[in-house]
Design an enzyme around this catalytic site. Structure first.
Site, PDB file in Angstrom:
ATOM      1  N   GLY A 144     -17.575   8.008  -1.678  1.00 14.04           N
ATOM      2  CA  GLY A 144     -16.540   7.998  -2.722  1.00 14.04           C
ATOM      3  C   GLY A 144     -16.598   7.114  -3.790  1.00 14.04           C
ATOM      4  O   GLY A 144     -17.976   6.608  -4.058  1.00 14.04           O
ATOM      5  N   ASN A 145     -15.915   6.651  -4.428  1.00 12.90           N
ATOM      6  CA  ASN A 145     -15.957   5.563  -5.736  1.00 12.90           C
ATOM      7  C   ASN A 145     -16.999   4.374  -5.036  1.00 12.90           C
ATOM      8  O   ASN A 145     -17.864   4.098  -5.864  1.00 12.90           O
ATOM      9  CB  ASN A 145     -14.699   5.263  -6.232  1.00 12.90           C
ATOM     10  CG  ASN A 145     -14.908   4.233  -7.151  1.00 12.90           C
ATOM     11  OD1 ASN A 145     -14.991   2.850  -6.947  1.00 12.90           O
ATOM     12  ND2 ASN A 145     -14.422   4.543  -8.386  1.00 12.90           N
ATOM     13  N   ALA A 146     -16.585   3.883  -4.206  1.00 11.56           N
ATOM     14  CA  ALA A 146     -17.045   2.484  -3.724  1.00 11.56           C
ATOM     15  C   ALA A 146     -18.460   2.742  -3.488  1.00 11.56           C
ATOM     16  O   ALA A 146     -19.389   1.928  -3.666  1.00 11.56           O
ATOM     17  CB  ALA A 146     -16.376   1.834  -2.604  1.00 11.56           C
ATOM     18  N   GLY A 147     -18.849   3.851  -2.309  1.00 13.77           N
ATOM     19  CA  GLY A 147     -20.189   3.927  -1.860  1.00 13.77           C
ATOM     20  C   GLY A 147     -20.992   4.373  -2.743  1.00 13.77           C
ATOM     21  O   GLY A 147     -22.203   3.857  -2.791  1.00 13.77           O
ATOM     22  N   GLY A 196     -20.530   6.979   3.483  1.00 17.22           N
ATOM     23  CA  GLY A 196     -19.128   7.157   2.446  1.00 17.22           C
ATOM     24  C   GLY A 196     -19.567   7.036   1.176  1.00 17.22           C
ATOM     25  O   GLY A 196     -20.348   6.075   0.618  1.00 17.22           O
ATOM     26  N   LYS A 233       0.862  -1.247   0.137  1.00 16.15           N
ATOM     27  CA  LYS A 233       0.172  -0.077   0.064  1.00 16.15           C
ATOM     28  C   LYS A 233       0.905   1.275   0.198  1.00 16.15           C
ATOM     29  O   LYS A 233       2.176   1.322   0.432  1.00 16.15           O
ATOM     30  CB  LYS A 233      -0.872   0.060   1.270  1.00 16.15           C
ATOM     31  CG  LYS A 233      -2.185   0.908   1.086  1.00 16.15           C
ATOM     32  CD  LYS A 233      -3.021   0.151   0.182  1.00 16.15           C
ATOM     33  CE  LYS A 233      -4.350   0.663   0.261  1.00 16.15           C
ATOM     34  NZ  LYS A 233      -5.486  -0.254  -0.053  1.00 16.15           N
ATOM     35  N   ASP A 276      -6.883   4.637  -4.596  1.00 18.42           N
ATOM     36  CA  ASP A 276      -7.348   4.216  -3.088  1.00 18.42           C
ATOM     37  C   ASP A 276      -8.182   5.477  -2.856  1.00 18.42           C
ATOM     38  O   ASP A 276      -8.614   6.278  -3.627  1.00 18.42           O
ATOM     39  CB  ASP A 276      -6.157   3.805  -2.324  1.00 18.42           C
ATOM     40  CG  ASP A 276      -7.000   3.237  -1.095  1.00 18.42           C
ATOM     41  OD1 ASP A 276      -7.104   1.931  -1.175  1.00 18.42           O
ATOM     42  OD2 ASP A 276      -7.045   3.702   0.041  1.00 18.42           O
TER      43      ASP A 276
END
Ligand code: GLU
Length: 415
Positions: free
Chosen positions: A208-211, A206, A96, A136
């Site tokens: 962001g991209n995922a949420g 959240g 990471k 990320d």
């Protein structure tokens, strides 16, 4: 989450795998910790790359831009990547990276400069067969594009496979932009079927991209999205929120403004909530999709969801995990739930190395297959163990992953 929690967890796992002292030592020690100080417009930003373990393949993992990034956090995230690639059985190790910066405070030119400076600092250690970064928290395809360009300039090569999550024009993969959410979505559908749960209502922390992509996917599938939040706060609507409308609100500030401009929901139907309140709402499915350590021993007793789908990395502390398990709440752990991102990163890397370009349909099909295979395998063991109330799904996933990593270590002759 602090690396200390990971050590606690590893020791807890020791009798279950089982692990010898020497094996624990190997699993808890990152292979390489790289640090640098990057200077942009006279300001200095600490930067990190932790190459945790490469027993199963080249190091793999994203780069995070966030003010809270530090060496301890990047180390934890590198450890989780090592576990995640093993759970999904993609041929990578774990790494990471991160920069302690609030990217919202930078101009586009400064952002580009910072991203190029990151590659200048660490390029010796990056490459298609060495270490392959990806996006990320708060990093984008454009940032990957600058990083690739810088790497190719310095090394005088064409090496699209040295980074994933790139724009399509630079050799990125179709579906990579929504892959984290889509992988979690496939697993969630499988889990609700397996558990025969008539799950319908959802809260997502959240955007962001995922949420955001998860909200769209679930909404499209007929789930009722009752609550959404971002770093500023959240909004609750019993009859359901429209993710597209939430996206519009976010563009002009925060999802908190949803009620004001919404034509999709009358104002009276919505109320503003805090991020803490969101976690405790009476919904069927809770999706933490922001940062780590939000479900703690303080609030785990108040969570009312039947399923927690961890789209963020490390959202549940080990103490909270135990409480949720005792309360019979099914936690689909991060190392499985959010592994769709790295899985499509693997497909992107493969396409680059083979000079291929897969169709959207093909990527979706392969992703689904990978996610379901991993889930079903774990579920079978979980269901068997669960009769005796022994292990949660996270423990089963860890046992699998740690065994795979140690087997590879043994074959290398490192153990
Ligand atoms: N940052 C993502 C993760 O935490 C994706 C990593 C990757 O694609 O390599 O899984």
């Amino acid at each position: 989450m602090a690396f200390e929690s990971i050590l606690y967890f590893l020791h807890k796992m020791a009798p279950l795998v089982p692990l010898q002292e020497q094996e624990i030592k190997l699993l808890r020690t990152p292979n390489r910790v790289l640090t640098a100080e990057l200077t942009v417009s006279g300001r200095k930003y600490p930067a990190y790359r932790v190459q945790f373990n490469n027993a199963r393949g080249p190091y793999k993992g994203g780069i995070r831009y966030h003010p809270d990034v530090d060496e301890d956090e990047v180390k934890s995230l590198g450890f989780w990547m090592t576990i995640k690639t093993a759970v999904l059985d993609v041929p990578f190790g774990g790494a990471k990276g991160g920069i302690a910066v609030d990217p919202k405070m930078l101009s586009p030119t400064e952002l580009e400069e910072l991203s190029r400076a990151y590659v200048q600092a660490f390029y010796h250690y990056l490459g298609p067969y060495q270490d392959i970064p990806a996006p990320d928290v708060y990093t984008t395809p454009q940032i990957m594009a600058w990083m690739l360009d810088e790497y190719e300039k310095i090394t005088k090569t064409k090496a699209p496979a040295m980074i994933t999550g790139k724009p399509l024009e630079q050799g990125g993969s179709k579906v990579r932009d929504i892959a984290t959410a889509l992988g979690g979505f496939y697993v969630l559908l499988e889990a609700t079927q397996k558990r025969h749960l008539p799950a319908k209502t959802v809260a997502i922390q959240g955007l962001g991209n995922a949420g955001m992509n998860m909200a769209k996917l679930l909404h499209g599938q007929g789930f009722v999205i009752q609550a959404l939040s971002d770093s500023q706060g959240g909004v609750y609507g019993k009859n359901g929120l429209d993710p597209r409308q939430a996206e519009e609100s976010k563009k002009t500030g925060s999802v908190v403004g949803y009620g004001e401009q919404s034509s999709a929901a009358p104002k009276s139907d919505c109320r503003v909530i805090t991020n803490e309140e969101l976690l405790e709402l009476p919904v069927d499915i809770l999706v933490p999709a922001a940062l780590s350590g939000v479900i703690t021993k303080e609030n785990a007793g108040n969570i009312k969801a039947k399923i927690v789908l961890e789209l963020a990395n490390g959202p549940t502390t080990p103490e909270a995990d135990e409480i949720l398990y005792q309360r019979n709440i099914l936690v689909i752990p991060d190392i499985l739930a959010n592994a769709g991102g790295v899985t499509v990163s693997y497909f992107e890397w493969l396409q680059n190395l083979r000079q291929e370009s897969w169709s959207e349909e093909e990527v979706r099909k392969q992703l689904r297959q990978k996610m379901i295979t991993a889930f079903d395998r774990l579920w079978q063991e979980y269901a068997e163990n669960n009769k005796e109330n022994k292990f949660d799904l996270r423990t089963v996933a860890y046992i699998h992953a740690l065994k795979r990593i140690l087997e590879a270590e043994r074959k290398h002759g490192r153990l």
